[in-house]
Scaffold this motif. Structure first.
Motif, PDB file in Angstrom:
ATOM      1  N   LEU A  94       0.819  -1.211   0.000  1.00  0.00           N
ATOM      2  CA  LEU A  94       0.000   0.000   0.000  1.00  0.00           C
ATOM      3  C   LEU A  94       0.853   1.261   0.000  1.00  0.00           C
ATOM      4  O   LEU A  94       0.451   2.300  -0.509  1.00  0.00           O
ATOM      5  CB  LEU A  94      -0.943  -0.001   1.203  1.00  0.00           C
ATOM      6  CG  LEU A  94      -2.053  -1.049   1.165  1.00  0.00           C
ATOM      7  CD1 LEU A  94      -2.832  -1.047   2.469  1.00  0.00           C
ATOM      8  CD2 LEU A  94      -2.989  -0.800  -0.013  1.00  0.00           C
ATOM      9  N   HIS A  95       2.038   1.172   0.591  1.00  0.00           N
ATOM     10  CA  HIS A  95       2.930   2.329   0.612  1.00  0.00           C
ATOM     11  C   HIS A  95       3.585   2.563  -0.743  1.00  0.00           C
ATOM     12  O   HIS A  95       4.016   3.681  -1.029  1.00  0.00           O
ATOM     13  CB  HIS A  95       4.019   2.154   1.687  1.00  0.00           C
ATOM     14  CG  HIS A  95       3.590   2.562   3.054  1.00  0.00           C
ATOM     15  ND1 HIS A  95       2.668   1.852   3.794  1.00  0.00           N
ATOM     16  CD2 HIS A  95       3.950   3.627   3.824  1.00  0.00           C
ATOM     17  CE1 HIS A  95       2.486   2.451   4.952  1.00  0.00           C
ATOM     18  NE2 HIS A  95       3.236   3.520   4.998  1.00  0.00           N
ATOM     19  N   CYS A  96       3.647   1.525  -1.562  1.00  0.00           N
ATOM     20  CA  CYS A  96       4.376   1.644  -2.823  1.00  0.00           C
ATOM     21  C   CYS A  96       3.480   1.944  -4.023  1.00  0.00           C
ATOM     22  O   CYS A  96       3.989   2.406  -5.049  1.00  0.00           O
ATOM     23  CB  CYS A  96       5.158   0.350  -3.091  1.00  0.00           C
ATOM     24  SG  CYS A  96       6.525   0.053  -1.939  1.00  0.00           S
ATOM     25  N   ILE A  97       2.192   1.682  -3.928  1.00  0.00           N
ATOM     26  CA  ILE A  97       1.344   1.895  -5.096  1.00  0.00           C
ATOM     27  C   ILE A  97       1.150   3.381  -5.348  1.00  0.00           C
ATOM     28  O   ILE A  97       1.289   4.206  -4.447  1.00  0.00           O
ATOM     29  CB  ILE A  97      -0.018   1.181  -4.949  1.00  0.00           C
ATOM     30  CG1 ILE A  97      -0.819   1.784  -3.794  1.00  0.00           C
ATOM     31  CG2 ILE A  97       0.161  -0.304  -4.759  1.00  0.00           C
ATOM     32  CD1 ILE A  97      -2.205   1.198  -3.697  1.00  0.00           C
ATOM     33  N   SER A  98       0.762   3.708  -6.576  1.00  0.00           N
ATOM     34  CA  SER A  98       0.683   5.115  -6.976  1.00  0.00           C
ATOM     35  C   SER A  98      -0.676   5.746  -6.699  1.00  0.00           C
ATOM     36  O   SER A  98      -0.851   6.945  -6.900  1.00  0.00           O
ATOM     37  CB  SER A  98       0.992   5.243  -8.471  1.00  0.00           C
ATOM     38  OG  SER A  98       0.088   4.463  -9.241  1.00  0.00           O
ATOM     39  N   ASP A  99      -1.661   4.970  -6.243  1.00  0.00           N
ATOM     40  CA  ASP A  99      -2.984   5.505  -5.923  1.00  0.00           C
ATOM     41  C   ASP A  99      -3.063   5.886  -4.444  1.00  0.00           C
ATOM     42  O   ASP A  99      -2.356   5.320  -3.600  1.00  0.00           O
ATOM     43  CB  ASP A  99      -4.084   4.485  -6.219  1.00  0.00           C
ATOM     44  CG  ASP A  99      -4.221   4.204  -7.703  1.00  0.00           C
ATOM     45  OD1 ASP A  99      -3.730   5.023  -8.499  1.00  0.00           O
ATOM     46  OD2 ASP A  99      -4.802   3.171  -8.058  1.00  0.00           O
ATOM     47  N   GLY A 100      -3.952   6.834  -4.142  1.00  0.00           N
ATOM     48  CA  GLY A 100      -4.223   7.163  -2.754  1.00  0.00           C
ATOM     49  C   GLY A 100      -5.151   6.117  -2.166  1.00  0.00           C
ATOM     50  O   GLY A 100      -6.130   5.706  -2.786  1.00  0.00           O
TER      51      GLY A 100
END
Length: 211
Positions: A94-100
């Motif tokens: 979750l920290h690495c994905i580009s979405d909020g």
């Protein structure tokens, strides 16, 4: 090498008893501890439970009791290790994905934001947690500038995936605004009990520029 399990008498020599020693041990190593004691008074058991005891044997005990307690403690420790690794894996993802990404409890109170959500909303994780999601993720209709209902609220009520049909403007706490696509989904357990919901939104500014 690290021990698989520690069996410790509550009454030991030195300035600390077994429970205090186990608490210090848990701060440095994640190793299951089984307490041995001749006492079963409520205060001692409460302290042992608070220290994260994996077992509590009352003296005198039989060999079969010791074996069963050790086996249960080892299985419990293995399950907790697997759960902890899964949580770390998901948190890293979750920290690495580009979405909020914003997660809430069943009442719509924020429990988690990933770094992208922090940047887009202007809310640091520690300040956002405990606040209503509509206060943290503020969106308005791009054309009318009227407030838009947060999809996460609808997902909690309907208990189904809710996808925003029109582009909204996300109003950051810091004063900025970005066009976003957003959607939300409820989180339920195996017994269909509502645990909360997750909101995912994406900054589409670059897509707009390309179009």
């Amino acid at each position: 090498s690290e021990p698989d399990l520690v069996m410790m008498d509550i009454m030991i020599k030195g300035p600390f008893d077994g429970i205090a020693t186990a608490e210090m041990l848990q701060e440095t190593r994640r190793v299951p501890v089984v307490f041995l004691s001749a006492n079963s008074d409520e205060s001692t058991v409460r302290r042992a439970r608070a220290a994260g005891a994996y077992g509590y044997l009352i003296k005198p005990f039989r060999p079969d009791e010791v074996r069963a307690t050790i086996e249960v403690a080892l299985v419990k420790a293995q399950m907790e290790t697997q759960l902890r690794r899964s949580e770390q894996w998901f948190a890293k993802t979750l920290h690495c994905i580009s979405d909020g990404v914003v997660a809430t409890d069943p009442e719509g109170v924020v429990r988690f934001l990933n770094p992208v959500a922090e940047r887009l909303t202007g809310w640091p994780h520690e300040h956002a947690c405990g606040r209503p999601v509509s206060e943290v993720v503020c969106t308005v209709d791009e054309a009318s500038r009227q407030p838009v209902d947060n999809p996460i609220v609808a997902a909690l009520v309907a208990r189904e995936l809710v996808q925003s049909r029109d582009t909204s403007l996300l109003l950051a706490r810091t004063g900025g605004e970005v066009p976003v696509d957003e959607g939300a989904a409820p989180i339920v357990d195996d017994e269909n009990q509502l645990l909360g919901a997750v909101l995912v939104f994406r900054d589409i500014s670059r897509r707009r520029e390309a179009e």
